[in-house]
Design a protein around this motif. Structure first.
Motif, PDB file in Angstrom:
ATOM      1  N   MET A  80       0.828  -1.208   0.000  1.00 54.88           N
ATOM      2  CA  MET A  80       0.000   0.000   0.000  1.00 54.88           C
ATOM      3  C   MET A  80       0.867   1.264   0.000  1.00 54.88           C
ATOM      4  O   MET A  80       0.537   2.250  -0.663  1.00 54.88           O
ATOM      5  CB  MET A  80      -0.950   0.005   1.202  1.00 54.88           C
ATOM      6  N   SER A  81       1.982   1.222   0.721  1.00 56.04           N
ATOM      7  CA  SER A  81       2.904   2.366   0.747  1.00 56.04           C
ATOM      8  C   SER A  81       3.464   2.629  -0.641  1.00 56.04           C
ATOM      9  O   SER A  81       3.583   3.780  -1.072  1.00 56.04           O
ATOM     10  CB  SER A  81       4.058   2.112   1.725  1.00 56.04           C
ATOM     11  N   THR A  84      -2.682   9.035   4.185  1.00 52.28           N
ATOM     12  CA  THR A  84      -3.606   9.701   3.261  1.00 52.28           C
ATOM     13  C   THR A  84      -4.197   8.707   2.278  1.00 52.28           C
ATOM     14  O   THR A  84      -5.398   8.708   2.008  1.00 52.28           O
ATOM     15  CB  THR A  84      -2.882  10.842   2.504  1.00 52.28           C
ATOM     16  N   PHE A  85      -3.345   7.823   1.754  1.00 49.41           N
ATOM     17  CA  PHE A  85      -3.807   6.820   0.799  1.00 49.41           C
ATOM     18  C   PHE A  85      -4.860   5.907   1.435  1.00 49.41           C
ATOM     19  O   PHE A  85      -5.877   5.605   0.820  1.00 49.41           O
ATOM     20  CB  PHE A  85      -2.619   5.991   0.290  1.00 49.41           C
ATOM     21  N   MET A  86      -4.619   5.500   2.678  1.00 52.52           N
ATOM     22  CA  MET A  86      -5.577   4.647   3.360  1.00 52.52           C
ATOM     23  C   MET A  86      -6.898   5.379   3.583  1.00 52.52           C
ATOM     24  O   MET A  86      -7.966   4.793   3.406  1.00 52.52           O
ATOM     25  CB  MET A  86      -4.999   4.135   4.687  1.00 52.52           C
ATOM     26  N   THR A  87      -6.820   6.644   3.924  1.00 46.19           N
ATOM     27  CA  THR A  87      -8.040   7.435   4.117  1.00 46.19           C
ATOM     28  C   THR A  87      -8.804   7.552   2.803  1.00 46.19           C
ATOM     29  O   THR A  87     -10.020   7.336   2.766  1.00 46.19           O
ATOM     30  CB  THR A  87      -7.696   8.842   4.657  1.00 46.19           C
ATOM     31  N   LEU A  88      -8.104   7.870   1.730  1.00 50.77           N
ATOM     32  CA  LEU A  88      -8.749   8.036   0.423  1.00 50.77           C
ATOM     33  C   LEU A  88      -9.344   6.729  -0.095  1.00 50.77           C
ATOM     34  O   LEU A  88     -10.346   6.737  -0.802  1.00 50.77           O
ATOM     35  CB  LEU A  88      -7.753   8.589  -0.598  1.00 50.77           C
ATOM     36  N   SER A  89      -8.719   5.612   0.262  1.00 52.34           N
ATOM     37  CA  SER A  89      -9.219   4.318  -0.210  1.00 52.34           C
ATOM     38  C   SER A  89     -10.160   3.667   0.807  1.00 52.34           C
ATOM     39  O   SER A  89     -10.542   2.514   0.644  1.00 52.34           O
ATOM     40  CB  SER A  89      -8.059   3.381  -0.550  1.00 52.34           C
TER      41      SER A  89
END
Length: 150
Positions: free
Chosen positions: A43-44, A56-61
């Motif tokens: 994911m990183s 941020t990526f986890m929040t957006l996804s």
């Protein structure tokens, strides 16, 4: 009627059925943590590709750490079931097969040196990946999928 997608989907459906009808002990925490770390690493990498940090990526996804941990736990359970199938059916990935795959993949990935490619990998996870391929082939050749009537 032959459906080309069936070749891909059939072993996955069989494995899901096996998982649903198996009594699986909780996987060892070390195994779950290894899958969790790999999931976060993947994911990183994806986050970086889009210019985001992991949070941020986890929040957006719409992905939480709890969801990642559960996904890691489920992956560990799948590997435990596949390992049981491999043990029961005598399926193994030999060192020679590993070396052959390392050489092939290193070339495809553009590595000049196989050893450099091997250092970039988690060898245990790579062996599990190759074994899962063997198991899926085994299920496809030896399993039966019946269409359910609606």
């Amino acid at each position: 009627i032959y459906d080309e997608a069936m070749e891909t989907e059939a072993p996955i459906l069989m494995l899901q059925n096996i998982l649903e009808n198996s009594e699986i002990k909780d996987p060892p925490e070390a195994m779950v943590n290894r899958y969790y770390d790999r999931l976060l690493s993947d994911m990183s990498y994806r986050a970086m590709m889009y210019g985001y940090d992991l949070e941020t990526f986890m929040t957006l996804s719409n992905t939480s750490e709890e969801q990642c941990m559960e996904a890691a736990r489920e992956a560990a359970r799948e590997i435990m079931v596949m390992k049981a199938i491999a043990d029961a059916e005598g399926l193994v990935v030999t060192d020679e097969e590993m070396e052959s795959e390392f050489a092939k993949d290193a070339e495809e990935m553009g590595y000049e040196d196989v050893e450099e490619y091997k250092e970039a990998l988690d060898a245990k996870a790579y062996r599990e990946y190759l074994l899962s391929d063997q198991i899926m082939e085994y299920l496809l050749k030896n399993g039966t999928v019946k269409a359910l009537e609606s």
